[in-house]
Enzyme design. Structure first.
Site, PDB file in Angstrom:
ATOM      1  N   ARG A 148      11.106  -1.832  -6.620  1.00 13.29           N
ATOM      2  CA  ARG A 148      10.348  -1.633  -7.859  1.00 13.29           C
ATOM      3  C   ARG A 148      11.369  -1.389  -8.969  1.00 13.29           C
ATOM      4  NH1 ARG A 148       7.706   1.797  -4.001  1.00 13.29           N
ATOM      5  NH2 ARG A 148       5.578   1.095  -3.508  1.00 13.29           N
ATOM      6  N   LYS A 172       7.499   5.740  -4.579  1.00 11.89           N
ATOM      7  CA  LYS A 172       6.322   6.437  -5.096  1.00 11.89           C
ATOM      8  C   LYS A 172       6.063   7.706  -4.291  1.00 11.89           C
ATOM      9  CE  LYS A 172       3.695   2.643  -7.157  1.00 11.89           C
ATOM     10  NZ  LYS A 172       2.403   1.913  -7.148  1.00 11.89           N
ATOM     11  N   HIS A 244       8.768  -7.115 -11.047  1.00 12.16           N
ATOM     12  CA  HIS A 244       7.861  -7.134  -9.898  1.00 12.16           C
ATOM     13  C   HIS A 244       7.764  -8.532  -9.295  1.00 12.16           C
ATOM     14  CE1 HIS A 244       5.791  -3.699  -8.292  1.00 12.16           C
ATOM     15  NE2 HIS A 244       4.776  -4.444  -7.899  1.00 12.16           N
ATOM     16  N   ARG A 247      10.181  -8.709  -6.613  1.00  7.96           N
ATOM     17  CA  ARG A 247       9.687  -7.942  -5.450  1.00  7.96           C
ATOM     18  C   ARG A 247       8.701  -8.792  -4.637  1.00  7.96           C
ATOM     19  NH1 ARG A 247       8.774  -2.673  -3.503  1.00  7.96           N
ATOM     20  NH2 ARG A 247       6.594  -2.082  -3.175  1.00  7.96           N
ATOM     21  N   HIS A 270       5.132   0.347   1.200  1.00  5.58           N
ATOM     22  CA  HIS A 270       3.673   0.402   1.090  1.00  5.58           C
ATOM     23  C   HIS A 270       3.120   1.435   2.061  1.00  5.58           C
ATOM     24  CE1 HIS A 270       3.361  -3.982  -0.572  1.00  5.58           C
ATOM     25  NE2 HIS A 270       3.643  -3.098  -1.515  1.00  5.58           N
ATOM     26  N   TYR A 279       0.435 -10.659   0.976  1.00  2.00           N
ATOM     27  CA  TYR A 279       1.456 -11.691   1.133  1.00  2.00           C
ATOM     28  C   TYR A 279       1.087 -12.704   2.208  1.00  2.00           C
ATOM     29  CZ  TYR A 279       4.028  -8.662  -1.929  1.00  2.00           C
ATOM     30  OH  TYR A 279       4.386  -7.910  -3.012  1.00  2.00           O
TER      31      TYR A 279
END
Length: 298
Positions: A148, A172, A244, A247, A270, A279
């Protein structure tokens, strides 16, 4: 309780208890600001403790006239979280969002770059420019590790474990993960540190920050966006790209070449595998495109 006080306490809760980033907290706050503005415009004097479903419903109807379903869903989710917090703190007994339905939104597939487009962007970096080597290294690092932009600009030299072939990333929720880094990205990073970065006058407190601006401080998110925008214009790329996009491309290219979805989930950081599963759909779109382009019955 006034709205301003409730929001201030909520922001502290999001930061301390949930460990959310400054940008995420601001996003939650913006949703609440929209509700407060609606109350003000309609001269509705009511507190966060006493606001009810009827008023919330009117607000959602107003939002629906102006925003797409994805934005509506985000606002509803944000408000639900806020009122859950008030219940948690015993300010309320019920959530006025309970009867509000979240609009169904389709799965939006992220934009990606082809391997050729990635190569063209990186090759277009002007290495004669003082910041050229840094910019090339930034692109190689993003593509190698699927970072990110917030993770990229906060990357530290002490996060590099090249003997083991990994970098440490704080993602995150302040969660730490280790990501394998390609030898080519390692090579560019080492060259940048030894032959470019050392010539920068580094400001106090930024000695460990990997990517620095010309003033010896860390890069901003906007600076990385600008680097990519200028390069995309330079090569005549029609796609609208951002950090992004690198990414998404990282994950899609790994999957296309046979990588395990669970491994990609861990590298991307994630929390849920369902987030990574987008994806799979993206890869299926790619396969469909291949069939339509190369099948003899086209």
């Amino acid at each position: 309780m006034k709205w301003q006080n409730a929001i201030r306490d909520y922001q502290i809760y999001l930061k301390i208890e949930r460990g959310l980033s400054k940008n995420t907290i601001q996003s939650y706050t913006n949703d609440l600001d929209k509700l407060i503005l609606f109350l003000k415009d309609n001269i509705i004097n009511i507190s966060p403790i006493t606001i009810d479903n009827d008023i919330i419903q009117k607000f959602i109807y107003d939002v629906a006239k102006k925003l797409n379903t994805r934005s509506q869903a985000r606002i509803i989710s944000g408000l639900r979280s806020f009122f859950d917090y008030l219940i948690f703190e015993d300010y309320r007994q019920s959530n006025p969002m309970d009867l509000i339905e979240t609009p169904k939104i389709g799965r939006k597939l992220p934009d990606i770059l082809s391997e050729k487009e990635i190569d063209e962007l990186i090759s277009s970096v002007d290495l004669s420019h003082p910041q050229g080597e840094r910019n090339r290294t930034i692109l190689e690092t993003m593509y190698s590790c699927g970072l990110r932009v917030s993770e990229l600009i906060s990357l530290k030299i002490s996060d590099l474990f090249f003997d083991e072939g990994f970098i440490r990333v704080i993602g995150k929720g302040n969660k730490q993960r280790f990501i394998p880094i390609h030898y080519k990205a390692q090579k560019y990073i080492l060259f940048y540190i030894k032959d470019v970065r050392k010539h920068t006058v580094i400001k106090k407190g930024y000695d460990d920050v990997l990517f620095l601006n010309r003033r010896g401080k860390n890069l901003t998110r906007q600076m990385v966006f600008t680097i990519l925008k200028n390069l995309s214009i330079k090569i005549g790329l029609k796609k609208k790209i951002s950090p992004h996009t690198f990414r998404h491309s990282f994950a899609t290219h790994l999957l296309k070449n046979g990588a395990d979805l669970r491994a990609i989930q861990q590298m991307l950081g994630h929390e849920s595998i369902t987030t990574t599963e987008v994806y799979v759909h993206l890869d299926n779109s790619y396969l469909k495109e291949i069939v339509e382009t190369y099948h003899p019955r086209k």
